[in-house]
Structure formats: C-alpha cells, structure tokens
Motif scaffolding. Structure first.
Motif, mmCIF file in Angstrom:
data_model
loop_
_atom_site.group_PDB
_atom_site.id
_atom_site.type_symbol
_atom_site.label_atom_id
_atom_site.label_comp_id
_atom_site.label_asym_id
_atom_site.label_seq_id
_atom_site.Cartn_x
_atom_site.Cartn_y
_atom_site.Cartn_z
ATOM 1 N N ASP A 107 40.570 42.879 50.331
ATOM 2 C CA ASP A 107 41.188 44.194 50.339
ATOM 3 C C ASP A 107 41.217 44.695 48.887
ATOM 4 N N ILE A 108 41.474 45.975 48.680
ATOM 5 C CA ILE A 108 41.503 46.494 47.310
ATOM 6 C C ILE A 108 42.931 46.710 46.801
ATOM 7 N N ASP A 109 43.670 47.568 47.467
ATOM 8 C CA ASP A 109 44.957 48.017 46.923
ATOM 9 C C ASP A 109 46.041 46.946 47.053
ATOM 10 N N GLU A 110 46.592 46.566 45.911
ATOM 11 C CA GLU A 110 47.617 45.510 45.774
ATOM 12 C C GLU A 110 47.056 44.122 46.085
ATOM 13 N N PHE A 228 40.969 37.878 51.465
ATOM 14 C CA PHE A 228 42.159 38.098 50.645
ATOM 15 C C PHE A 228 42.768 39.447 51.015
ATOM 16 N N GLY A 229 44.115 39.472 51.104
ATOM 17 C CA GLY A 229 44.773 40.732 51.409
ATOM 18 C C GLY A 229 46.272 40.652 51.226
ATOM 19 N N ASP A 230 46.913 41.819 51.303
ATOM 20 C CA ASP A 230 48.370 41.883 51.165
ATOM 21 C C ASP A 230 49.030 42.258 52.480
ATOM 22 N N GLN A 231 48.235 42.420 53.538
ATOM 23 C CA GLN A 231 48.761 42.699 54.869
ATOM 24 C C GLN A 231 47.949 41.902 55.881
#
Length: 299
Positions: A107-110, A228-231
C-alpha cells in the motif's frame, strides 16, 4: 456649669436617644442567581490531535516501522527461495504462481508515504477529509518515505523482486504519486508499479475501494512474496466492514501475520473508524463521536 458636667449631660442625652431608636429591618432575601451554563466544547467531534502528534513526534512510531521492514527484509530471500511461497489470499490467486516473477506488494499511504502533514492541516482548519484537498496535497509531491521502507524496497529490487504499489489514490493521481515515490527514494520500475483506484481489470467487478481486482491482476504476472499495509483491506477483501466482518476476513490468514503479511499502525484514519458508526459518513460529526464512544470498553 462646668465643662465636665456639660459633657456628662450631653452623653446622657445621646444614650437616651440611642435607647429609643427603632431597630433597622434586615434586608429582604434576594432570589438565588441561576448558574451560568458552561460553554459548549470547542473540540471537534472527531479531533485527531493525539493520533497525528504521535505519528509525527513519537520515536515509538518510527521504531515500529523500522522493526517491521527490517524483519521483513531478513525473511525475504528465504521466501524467494521457497517456490511454494505465495502471499496472495486464495480468492485473489486466480493464476498459478509457478514460474512467475517474484514481487512484493505495498500500500502507499501510511505504509510507504507519510501523509501526516495533510492530517495536521485538517486539525488546524477544523475540517474533514475531502477529495479536492487530498488531491491538492498529493499533487504537491511532498510526502516523505516512512522509516525503513526505502531500504527494504531497494533491497528487494536489487534481488530481482518487483516492487508494486496498490493504492486507493485515484488513477488520475498516478503521475504525481510516481514522482513522489521517486523523490522519496523508492524504486519505481514503470507505470505498472502503481495500481490506483480505477485501474481496469478485465472480468473482475470492482467492489467499492476494495483491492481484490488489482491483486488478481498481479496474480497473472507475479508470485507475491509479501504484502504490506496499514488496513486489512490492503491484504484481503472485506465483505462486511464491521467488527465481525473484519475478524472473519482475517481469520484464515492469522498465521501469515509477520511472515507474509506485515501490518503497520495508522491511528489517524482507516476503515476501522467507519466500522464504529455503521459506515455512515452522512451522520453529523457529534453523532459519529457518540457512537465511537459507545464502542469503547470501560472495564
């Protein structure tokens, strides 16, 4: 008459006058004064101050990112060597992974880029997220890379592993996003490196902002070693964005956390928040706040 006697007589007259004076009445009681109402709170109903301050100033924030990307890097070559290793969920692996080129998906954001300055601007203005202001921030191309991600992605690229970014940034932000990634030192091999919202995927019906179709597109060309991610929506399709639905989506893949899937913190925004107020952004801010408070545990 002596002066002394005259003074004595004067004193007696004064005392006599005092003894016949009518007592003064006590003042009538006054009505009690009504209490002044406390001023209404001025804090916005979804104030994000602590979350953004932590993201920008707490060393613990940076250490979590460093720890995550360093751990992933230490495992990456073993995943590359294991030809059975794949980090796509079963619903997204629509083509056999055998003999496909390796990739990591982020993912990109955060996850890769730090957009906390945009969140800080919202706090200062008292406003809420809107697409126009968000697009303006993206077009500034000023987001910094988060700790550890440049080293990890460059290590992957050095070992022949494609680095692919799946983001819910709108597709018309692709050029600004690619430029920002390059400025931040992240490897970008070409336009296919960025799959934004609105990417067309043949024979796949897009569900809102879910990333399943784009993961399926990747599955035709790559064996994915890590995500990879934040959600959780960065890893798997979430059919019902509520507490039970989110748990159900993750349950089959809990063993993948920290080996194939690496989850990063984001206390400032995300699908976790609307899950607390039935995904109803049309509700007033105070009502959303009330429902979020109602979701808290107090024992």
């Amino acid at each position: 008459m002596s002066v002394r006697l005259s003074a004595a007589l004067a004193a007696l007259v004064l005392l006599a006058g005092c003894s016949t004076t009518t007592p003064t009445k006590a003042p009538a009681p006054t009505a009690p004064v009504a209490p002044v109402a406390a001023p209404a709170p001025t804090t916005p109903a979804d104030d994000n101050l602590n979350a953004v301050a932590w993201s920008q100033t707490a060393i613990e924030h940076d250490l979590i990112y460093l720890q995550t990307y360093r751990d992933a890097q230490s495992r990456l070559l073993a995943a590359l060597a294991d030809k059975q290793w794949d980090a796509l969920p079963k619903d997204d692996r629509v083509a056999p992974a055998k003999d496909l080129k390796p990739a990591v998906v982020l993912d990109i954001d955060e996850t890769v880029l730090d957009n906390s300055p945009y969140q800080a601007r919202l706090i200062k203005s008292g406003g809420e997220y809107n697409e126009a202001d968000w697009a303006a921030w993206c077009n500034e191309q000023r987001a910094r890379a988060l700790p550890g991600v440049v080293e990890f992605t460059q290590f992957a690229a050095k070992h022949g592993i494609a680095v692919i970014y799946i983001s819910n940034r709108a597709k018309d932000l692709d050029q600004a996003t690619l430029a920002n990634l390059r400025k931040a030192g992240l490897p970008v091999s070409g336009p296919e490196s960025f799959l934004g919202l609105g990417t067309f995927v043949e024979d796949c019906e897009q569900i809102g902002t879910e990333k399943g179709c784009r993961r399926q597109l990747i599955s035709h060309k790559y064996r994915v070693l890590m995500q990879f991610g934040d959600q959780i929506g960065d890893f798997v399709t979430v059919l019902a964005n509520n507490a039970d639905g989110r748990q159900k989506a993750m349950k089959p893949y809990m063993d993948w956390i920290g080996t194939r899937w690496f989850v990063l913190p984001n206390p400032t925004y995300g699908a976790w928040e609307p899950a607390l107020f039935n995904n109803d952004y049309t509700a007033p801010r105070d009502e959303r706040r009330r429902q979020k408070i109602q979701s808290l545990r107090f024992d």
